[in-house]
Motif scaffolding. Sequence first.
Motif, PDB file in Angstrom:
ATOM      1  N   ALA A   1      -6.386  -3.353  -3.567  1.00 56.88           N
ATOM      2  CA  ALA A   1      -7.667  -3.522  -2.892  1.00 56.88           C
ATOM      3  C   ALA A   1      -7.633  -4.710  -1.930  1.00 56.88           C
ATOM      4  CB  ALA A   1      -8.775  -3.709  -3.926  1.00 56.88           C
ATOM      5  N   LYS A   2      -7.039  -5.812  -2.352  1.00 52.39           N
ATOM      6  CA  LYS A   2      -6.987  -7.006  -1.504  1.00 52.39           C
ATOM      7  C   LYS A   2      -6.035  -6.807  -0.325  1.00 52.39           C
ATOM      8  CE  LYS A   2      -8.411  -9.988  -5.287  1.00 52.39           C
ATOM      9  NZ  LYS A   2      -8.066 -11.044  -6.263  1.00 52.39           N
TER      10      LYS A   2
ATOM     11  N   TRP B   1      -5.281   5.437  -2.070  1.00 52.96           N
ATOM     12  CA  TRP B   1      -6.610   4.857  -1.868  1.00 52.96           C
ATOM     13  C   TRP B   1      -7.703   5.712  -2.499  1.00 52.96           C
ATOM     14  CZ3 TRP B   1      -6.899   0.043  -0.697  1.00 52.96           C
ATOM     15  CH2 TRP B   1      -8.126  -0.513  -0.353  1.00 52.96           C
TER      16      TRP B   1
ATOM     17  N   ALA C   1     -12.553  -1.149   1.108  1.00 53.72           N
ATOM     18  CA  ALA C   1     -11.766  -2.215   0.492  1.00 53.72           C
ATOM     19  C   ALA C   1     -12.623  -3.320  -0.124  1.00 53.72           C
ATOM     20  CB  ALA C   1     -10.782  -2.803   1.503  1.00 53.72           C
TER      21      ALA C   1
ATOM     22  N   ILE D   1       0.833  -1.209   0.000  1.00 53.36           N
ATOM     23  CA  ILE D   1       0.000   0.000   0.000  1.00 53.36           C
ATOM     24  C   ILE D   1       0.864   1.253   0.000  1.00 53.36           C
ATOM     25  CG2 ILE D   1      -1.650   1.323   1.383  1.00 53.36           C
ATOM     26  CD1 ILE D   1      -2.813  -1.410   2.281  1.00 53.36           C
TER      27      ILE D   1
ATOM     28  N   GLY E   1      -5.612  -3.894   1.039  1.00 56.10           N
ATOM     29  CA  GLY E   1      -6.397  -3.029   1.918  1.00 56.10           C
ATOM     30  C   GLY E   1      -7.407  -3.816   2.732  1.00 56.10           C
ATOM     31  N   ALA E   2      -8.062  -4.794   2.095  1.00 56.54           N
ATOM     32  CA  ALA E   2      -9.017  -5.629   2.815  1.00 56.54           C
ATOM     33  C   ALA E   2      -8.326  -6.416   3.923  1.00 56.54           C
ATOM     34  CB  ALA E   2      -9.716  -6.573   1.842  1.00 56.54           C
TER      35      ALA E   2
END
Length: 433
Positions: free
Chosen positions: A345-346, A315, A380, A305, A348-349
């Motif tokens: 995104a993954k 983001w 996310a 990230i 972030g999740a």
Amino acid sequence: MFKAAIRVNKISTIAQLRGASLHAQRYDEIGKARVREGAEPGFGLAWAKAAENARDYLAAFKAHKAELKAGERKGAPLCLQAICVVSPEWVEQAGGLHDAGNPRNRQLFDQAKAWAESWGGAGSVIASRLDLDEKGGAVVDVLVSPVRDSRSKPVISTNKALGELKVATGERNEYAALQTSWAEWCQAHLDREIVRGTRKELTQRQHLSPETYGAVMDKAREAVQRPAESLREALQAVDLSWEDTDVLRDYLLLRGEISRHREDPRGYEPPPGERDEQWIMDSALDKPDPWPLIRAFRKGAEQVIEAAYRFGLGWDDLKRSDGHERGREWFPALADRLHLGAVIAKCGAFYAQAEAFVKNLMVDDPARHLEPERLSPQEAPELVERYNRHLGLDLPQHSQPHHERDGLDEQSSRDIGEERPSRTRDSGHDFGL
């Protein structure tokens, strides 16, 4: 059609100024390594206010201050190093790229200085040079130290000069203003066929230093027809500063995650952290503060990230309807950008899941357990779904083409290269750290 571009470094200390002088005079190792075989070190066109040595920037700066009776602001830049570039082919139309007698080399050298003083002010350039001893060419280093009045006293102020240029060009930031201004100057004073290079946000951390960039590109051109091992050879042959290495490391990290996601997009997992899940479970009850465990568990995702922010993939950028266009300069292929968007995104999740996992281990009451969806970054899961749809991962066979979903139009899906207006990168999000 020829291109014009600018690279800019702020020189804030005497030590940096002295280092630039040593490089210009080919006393440092990088400077020596840049000299092409058979060339005389230091050969080229050069000028400075200290006429005794046109490559002694420290002496030139002292002469500049004495001439304009200018003071300095504590901690403010002493000058800007503007690297003024045009396509080498433009110079070669009139003669040799390394020929001091080529009129286009002289034109470029003179006009780079004139351009800098057009916005920095008369007498603001303290030194300039066009190296003809390197393999590359068509690059002029200009050191400009603008002086402005402050309470009726002359003071060096690069920020004020750049702010004025931003207003004059109508650009949204100073570096874009420099790019536009230099391109327009080249069109007016060198050749109408010269146009502005690819529009992008410029920061010191997004670019290799000018000297290293040239060395890497020289080796990269030679490596195109050679085995994959030549990449290692190219890196071994180049002196990289710590900042250059920092950028390269993050870029390679993201390229590696793109490759991993391509190989198994449905089974992709973020890079491992410093501690695995079992270690966290065994240690949670003994730790009063969850945050050291959280950071250790999600360290791999955090690195992805943070690296993404450096290349304009923050983001807030990805959340936009055209988020798949972000990072085009570094990742020109649409497929790469879609896979990278899914990776971010993954990660972030997982960032939110890791926080919930650790904190929930420390709470006995299930009713008080945290849901990852309520933790930052809360968007996310939606981004994961969006990029999965873009990549066709969540669609049954014969379903609607992924490029027609979520505003990803057919033209973008073919990645035909239409440029969109750039946006200033956001300041970043710390996700609760």
